[in-house]
Design a protein around this motif. Structure first.
Motif, PDB file in Angstrom:
ATOM      1  N   GLY A 151       0.839  -1.192   0.000  1.00 16.89           N
ATOM      2  CA  GLY A 151       0.000   0.000   0.000  1.00 16.89           C
ATOM      3  C   GLY A 151       0.869   1.235   0.000  1.00 16.89           C
ATOM      4  N   GLY A 152       0.739   2.047   1.058  1.00 19.50           N
ATOM      5  CA  GLY A 152       1.535   3.267   1.143  1.00 19.50           C
ATOM      6  C   GLY A 152       2.738   3.127   2.049  1.00 19.50           C
ATOM      7  N   SER A 153       3.220   1.908   2.275  1.00 23.55           N
ATOM      8  CA  SER A 153       4.324   1.711   3.205  1.00 23.55           C
ATOM      9  C   SER A 153       5.637   2.200   2.620  1.00 23.55           C
ATOM     10  CB  SER A 153       4.447   0.225   3.578  1.00 23.55           C
ATOM     11  OG  SER A 153       5.002  -0.499   2.490  1.00 23.55           O
ATOM     12  N   ALA A 154       6.617   2.321   3.499  1.00 26.86           N
ATOM     13  CA  ALA A 154       7.972   2.636   3.059  1.00 26.86           C
ATOM     14  C   ALA A 154       8.552   1.422   2.327  1.00 26.86           C
ATOM     15  CB  ALA A 154       8.833   2.985   4.275  1.00 26.86           C
ATOM     16  N   PRO A 155       9.562   1.628   1.480  1.00 26.10           N
ATOM     17  CA  PRO A 155      10.162   0.489   0.780  1.00 26.10           C
ATOM     18  C   PRO A 155      10.871  -0.444   1.761  1.00 26.10           C
ATOM     19  CG  PRO A 155      11.442   2.487   0.397  1.00 26.10           C
ATOM     20  CD  PRO A 155      10.194   2.899   1.100  1.00 26.10           C
ATOM     21  N   LEU A 156      10.559  -1.729   1.663  1.00 26.35           N
ATOM     22  CA  LEU A 156      11.098  -2.721   2.576  1.00 26.35           C
ATOM     23  C   LEU A 156      11.656  -3.906   1.792  1.00 26.35           C
ATOM     24  CD1 LEU A 156       8.084  -2.753   5.063  1.00 26.35           C
ATOM     25  CD2 LEU A 156      10.261  -1.595   5.419  1.00 26.35           C
ATOM     26  N   ALA A 157      12.423  -4.720   2.484  1.00 25.23           N
ATOM     27  CA  ALA A 157      12.894  -5.989   1.921  1.00 25.23           C
ATOM     28  C   ALA A 157      12.154  -7.116   2.622  1.00 25.23           C
ATOM     29  CB  ALA A 157      14.394  -6.139   2.106  1.00 25.23           C
ATOM     30  N   LEU A 158      11.796  -8.157   1.856  1.00 23.44           N
ATOM     31  CA  LEU A 158      11.038  -9.278   2.397  1.00 23.44           C
ATOM     32  C   LEU A 158      11.799 -10.578   2.160  1.00 23.44           C
ATOM     33  CD1 LEU A 158       8.436 -10.742   3.443  1.00 23.44           C
ATOM     34  CD2 LEU A 158       7.661 -10.762   1.052  1.00 23.44           C
ATOM     35  N   GLU A 159      11.881 -11.416   3.193  1.00 23.58           N
ATOM     36  CA  GLU A 159      12.400 -12.779   3.077  1.00 23.58           C
ATOM     37  C   GLU A 159      11.391 -13.696   3.746  1.00 23.58           C
ATOM     38  OE1 GLU A 159      15.020 -13.839   1.479  1.00 23.58           O
ATOM     39  OE2 GLU A 159      15.839 -11.855   0.959  1.00 23.58           O
ATOM     40  N   LEU A 160      10.862 -14.664   2.992  1.00 23.01           N
ATOM     41  CA  LEU A 160       9.829 -15.550   3.525  1.00 23.01           C
ATOM     42  C   LEU A 160      10.144 -16.984   3.160  1.00 23.01           C
ATOM     43  CD1 LEU A 160       6.001 -15.117   3.554  1.00 23.01           C
ATOM     44  CD2 LEU A 160       6.961 -17.176   2.534  1.00 23.01           C
ATOM     45  N   ALA A 161       9.964 -17.888   4.108  1.00 25.45           N
ATOM     46  CA  ALA A 161      10.102 -19.325   3.873  1.00 25.45           C
ATOM     47  C   ALA A 161       8.907 -20.015   4.495  1.00 25.45           C
ATOM     48  CB  ALA A 161      11.405 -19.854   4.467  1.00 25.45           C
ATOM     49  N   ALA A 162       8.262 -20.877   3.715  1.00 25.57           N
ATOM     50  CA  ALA A 162       7.067 -21.563   4.198  1.00 25.57           C
ATOM     51  C   ALA A 162       7.060 -22.995   3.682  1.00 25.57           C
ATOM     52  CB  ALA A 162       5.797 -20.827   3.756  1.00 25.57           C
ATOM     53  N   ALA A 163       6.325 -23.852   4.385  1.00 29.25           N
ATOM     54  CA  ALA A 163       6.183 -25.257   3.996  1.00 29.25           C
ATOM     55  C   ALA A 163       4.701 -25.604   3.964  1.00 29.25           C
ATOM     56  CB  ALA A 163       6.923 -26.163   4.972  1.00 29.25           C
ATOM     57  N   VAL A 164       4.304 -26.384   2.963  1.00 28.59           N
ATOM     58  CA  VAL A 164       2.933 -26.870   2.847  1.00 28.59           C
ATOM     59  C   VAL A 164       2.921 -28.316   3.326  1.00 28.59           C
ATOM     60  CG1 VAL A 164       0.975 -27.249   1.311  1.00 28.59           C
ATOM     61  CG2 VAL A 164       2.540 -25.340   0.888  1.00 28.59           C
ATOM     62  N   THR A 165       2.155 -28.602   4.345  1.00 26.51           N
ATOM     63  CA  THR A 165       2.117 -29.953   4.907  1.00 26.51           C
ATOM     64  C   THR A 165       0.788 -30.630   4.580  1.00 26.51           C
ATOM     65  OG1 THR A 165       1.125 -29.421   7.059  1.00 26.51           O
ATOM     66  CG2 THR A 165       3.506 -29.073   6.816  1.00 26.51           C
ATOM     67  N   ALA A 166       0.815 -31.950   4.507  1.00 27.39           N
ATOM     68  CA  ALA A 166      -0.384 -32.756   4.285  1.00 27.39           C
ATOM     69  C   ALA A 166      -0.012 -34.205   4.554  1.00 27.39           C
ATOM     70  CB  ALA A 166      -0.921 -32.588   2.866  1.00 27.39           C
ATOM     71  N   ASP A 167      -1.023 -35.059   4.713  1.00 26.00           N
ATOM     72  CA  ASP A 167      -0.763 -36.458   5.000  1.00 26.00           C
ATOM     73  C   ASP A 167      -0.307 -37.234   3.777  1.00 26.00           C
ATOM     74  OD1 ASP A 167      -1.414 -36.165   7.668  1.00 26.00           O
ATOM     75  OD2 ASP A 167      -3.541 -36.561   7.335  1.00 26.00           O
ATOM     76  N   ALA A 168      -0.493 -36.671   2.578  1.00 25.75           N
ATOM     77  CA  ALA A 168      -0.116 -37.348   1.341  1.00 25.75           C
ATOM     78  C   ALA A 168       0.302 -36.292   0.327  1.00 25.75           C
ATOM     79  CB  ALA A 168      -1.286 -38.177   0.799  1.00 25.75           C
ATOM     80  N   PRO A 169       1.006 -36.667  -0.738  1.00 21.76           N
ATOM     81  CA  PRO A 169       1.397 -35.685  -1.764  1.00 21.76           C
ATOM     82  C   PRO A 169       0.202 -34.912  -2.296  1.00 21.76           C
ATOM     83  CG  PRO A 169       2.555 -37.746  -2.115  1.00 21.76           C
ATOM     84  CD  PRO A 169       1.570 -38.002  -1.016  1.00 21.76           C
ATOM     85  N   LEU A 170       0.456 -33.662  -2.672  1.00 20.16           N
ATOM     86  CA  LEU A 170      -0.608 -32.760  -3.076  1.00 20.16           C
ATOM     87  C   LEU A 170      -1.134 -33.149  -4.457  1.00 20.16           C
ATOM     88  CD1 LEU A 170       1.109 -29.436  -1.956  1.00 20.16           C
ATOM     89  CD2 LEU A 170      -0.549 -30.813  -0.676  1.00 20.16           C
ATOM     90  N   VAL A 171      -2.397 -33.553  -4.496  1.00 13.20           N
ATOM     91  CA  VAL A 171      -3.038 -33.880  -5.775  1.00 13.20           C
ATOM     92  C   VAL A 171      -4.312 -33.081  -5.996  1.00 13.20           C
ATOM     93  CG1 VAL A 171      -2.063 -36.200  -5.892  1.00 13.20           C
ATOM     94  CG2 VAL A 171      -4.230 -35.840  -4.690  1.00 13.20           C
ATOM     95  N   SER A 172      -4.892 -32.529  -4.928  1.00 14.28           N
ATOM     96  CA  SER A 172      -6.108 -31.741  -5.063  1.00 14.28           C
ATOM     97  C   SER A 172      -6.239 -30.813  -3.858  1.00 14.28           C
ATOM     98  CB  SER A 172      -7.349 -32.639  -5.148  1.00 14.28           C
ATOM     99  OG  SER A 172      -7.576 -33.289  -3.903  1.00 14.28           O
ATOM    100  N   PHE A 173      -7.040 -29.775  -4.020  1.00 10.41           N
ATOM    101  CA  PHE A 173      -7.266 -28.856  -2.915  1.00 10.41           C
ATOM    102  C   PHE A 173      -8.022 -29.545  -1.779  1.00 10.41           C
ATOM    103  CE2 PHE A 173     -10.064 -25.931  -0.656  1.00 10.41           C
ATOM    104  CZ  PHE A 173      -9.139 -25.028  -0.161  1.00 10.41           C
ATOM    105  N   GLY A 174      -9.007 -30.351  -2.130  1.00 10.52           N
ATOM    106  CA  GLY A 174      -9.782 -31.035  -1.105  1.00 10.52           C
ATOM    107  C   GLY A 174      -8.928 -31.942  -0.250  1.00 10.52           C
ATOM    108  N   GLN A 175      -8.005 -32.636  -0.886  1.00  7.52           N
ATOM    109  CA  GLN A 175      -7.121 -33.523  -0.122  1.00  7.52           C
ATOM    110  C   GLN A 175      -6.249 -32.718   0.836  1.00  7.52           C
ATOM    111  OE1 GLN A 175      -3.512 -33.830  -1.537  1.00  7.52           O
ATOM    112  NE2 GLN A 175      -2.980 -34.688   0.461  1.00  7.52           N
TER     113      GLN A 175
END
Length: 565
Positions: A435-459
């Protein structure tokens, strides 16, 4: 003009043929006989190309020594360097150590028996030179040395280096001086001139002379006129050398080169058709595809690129004014993609507001797949503008990098509140404005977890999470805020988020979370921790500030906290 054209033709044909010879030599790289035979073939190919393509002919005066000897060459160009492999069957050439580090060539030269000398270590270099030279002489080889140490222009006669005198004193062998005029036709630049190179083997300089007398004779002999100087006579008992059938060399190289070129064209055409078919399955009108890049690469130029994919859960739309797909022809699982004016739209149909839009003047991507999964997808966006239904503010950046890889995992991973990690996401942004914020630097790391490999949104929604291990905002004065959070589907078409923020600007962060007007505050000396939770899209609230807590010390020497929203 004709010399320039012939020189270009020589460069293309000779070095292409040299690559064929090098591949043939590498096929038997552990056999020294194979390497020596291949080096002789390569030198014959060089002499043939020089004669036919450049018009440079060779005249040899004097007898070429066939017994062990020290052969001292005048050094004016690359011509006589390669010529030594043609004139002698197994020469041991003395050369500078730096050439040993040239990929492939350095290894083959070492296996051929070349002697490498470190010129900046005089004592050790001489000892190693004598040791290696003795070894080559015991195998009946001639020691070839350029006693002036480096290439010199035509007409110059610098003093000799010390290596020759060391060999002469220890090996007790005659010196055969060699003079020539190759530098007249073969200069340092690209353009070579037609003519005849005369190379003369002078009379033997017997062992036993003083250093001064030997060097005077060698210096005079290698700088003499090769067309009129005295030459070495063949020993009376020596058999006449067989005539060289150098016509074999071009055909032995040109035939496999031609067949290899035809085979490669056929293979490349198949790779090209496969790429067009593959892209055609993904792209939709009005996309047009043209392939190019033969013989070195495979490139698809796409105009009006359009890609649309929809499933029960996701909708993906991508378009670009132009896109270029580059890949190594035989590695279909790796490609580099460049796009002009790319626009990305991604939406999750079962999550209200879960959408992302990115528009940038330019983007570059690298994609590697393995067994149908994304092993690595990296995209660099230049000056992107970003919108999301999860947040009210529009974001811009000077550069945004996104990295995604799938890590499919089956089975239970032990006592853990989440399933195994099925995908990893990293984001890095420069000059990011929310938005109207000052200029910043971003570093983000995230993991997607599930009981099985991702094949659908519902799963994924059935027990899956997004674990943000860290998301850090910073400016030129240091870190502003570091967030850790967990995101889970709430079962009602939204996402629940909860986590903590460690920040040196707690009032500014609270104002940004509550969509309140920006506040003015100084940075704290130690970060304060804020807990937060909420729904996306919707509202996110922070834990209330402790009114009874004492105020924390601030860093007065640093600039005030930046605007965060």
């Amino acid at each position: 003009m004709i010399h320039t054209l012939r020189s270009w033709l020589f460069t293309i044909i000779f070095y292409t043929g040299s690559a064929v010879v090098a591949l043939a030599i590498l096929a038997g790289a552990f056999s020294k006989r194979w390497i020596i035979a291949g080096a002789h073939l390569w030198s014959a190919w060089f002499v043939w190309c020089a004669r036919v393509l450049l018009g440079i002919r060779l005249q040899v005066r004097g007898a070429i020594p066939s017994q062990p000897a020290i052969v001292a060459f005048k050094h004016q160009s690359m011509f006589e360097t390669i010529l030594t492999l043609y004139l002698f069957r197994r020469p041991a050439v003395v050369m500078k150590r730096e050439l040993r580090s040239i990929p492939v060539w350095g290894y083959l030269a070492f296996q051929h028996g070349s002697i490498f000398v470190e010129r900046n270590r005089a004592g050790a270099a001489l000892r190693n030179l004598i040791r290696d030279a003795r070894d080559r002489v015991t195998h009946g080889r001639q020691i070839l040395i350029f006693p002036e140490g480096t290439r010199v222009p035509v007409g110059e006669a610098p003093p000799l280096k010390g290596g020759l005198s060391g060999l002469y004193a220890i090996l007790d062998l005659p010196i055969v001086p060699v003079t020539h005029d190759a530098g007249r036709l073969w200069g340092k630049g690209l353009v070579k001139r037609a003519g005849t190179v005369t190379l003369a083997f002078g009379p033997d300089i017997p062992p036993g002379l003083s250093r001064e007398a030997m060097e005077a004779k060698v210096h005079a002999a290698i700088n003499a006129d090769p067309t009129s100087c005295a030459v070495r006579e063949a020993p009376p008992t020596a058999a006449a050398a067989p005539a060289r059938r150098s016509w074999l060399a071009p055909w032995m190289v040109l035939l496999p080169l031609g067949l290899g070129g035809l085979l490669w064209f056929w293979l490349w055409h198949g790779y090209s058709s496969g790429l067009r078919t593959e892209l055609g399955r993904w792209l939709s009108p009005p996309s047009t595809i043209e392939t190019s890049g033969f013989p070195y690469r495979l490139e698809a130029d796409i105009a009006n690129a359009r890609l649309s994919r929809e499933s029960a859960a996701l909708a993906l739309h991508l378009q670009a004014q132009t896109a270029i797909v580059n890949r190594i022809p035989w590695e279909k699982n790796r490609q580099v993609i460049a796009a002009v004016e790319p626009r990305l739209s991604l939406a999750a149909k079962h999550l209200a507001g879960a959408s992302l839009g990115i528009h940038a003047p330019y983007a570059r991507a690298s994609l590697r797949t393995e067994k149908g999964r994304i092993a690595r997808l990296s995209i660099v966006w230049t000056k992107p503008a970003m919108t999301s239904g999860l947040f009210a503010t529009r974001a811009t950046a000077s550069q945004l990098e996104t990295h995604l890889r799938e890590t499919p995992t089956f089975g239970n991973i032990g006592p853990s509140p989440t399933g195994p990690v099925q995908a990893e996401v990293e984001i890095s942004g420069q000059q990011l404005r929310l938005g109207g914020s000052a200029p910043l630097a971003l570093e983000l790391a995230a993991a997607v977890t599930a009981d099985a490999p991702l094949v659908s949104f519902g799963q994924w929604a059935n027990g899956g999470t997004i674990e943000i291990s860290h998301a850090t905002l910073s400016d030129n004065s240091g870190d502003i805020a570091t967030l850790k959070a967990t995101i889970v589907p709430d079962g009602l078409g939204g996402l629940r988020i909860a986590g903590t923020i460690d920040t040196v600007c707690p009032q500014s962060v609270r104002a940004a979370l509550g969509d309140l007007p920006a506040v003015s505050e100084r940075r704290l000396r130690r970060p304060a921790r804020i807990a937060f939770s909420g729904t996306l899209p919707g509202s996110v609230s922070a834990s209330p500030a402790d009114a009874t807590a004492t105020s924390l010390p601030v860093r007065a020497q640093l600039p005030p906290c930046p605007v965060l929203g």
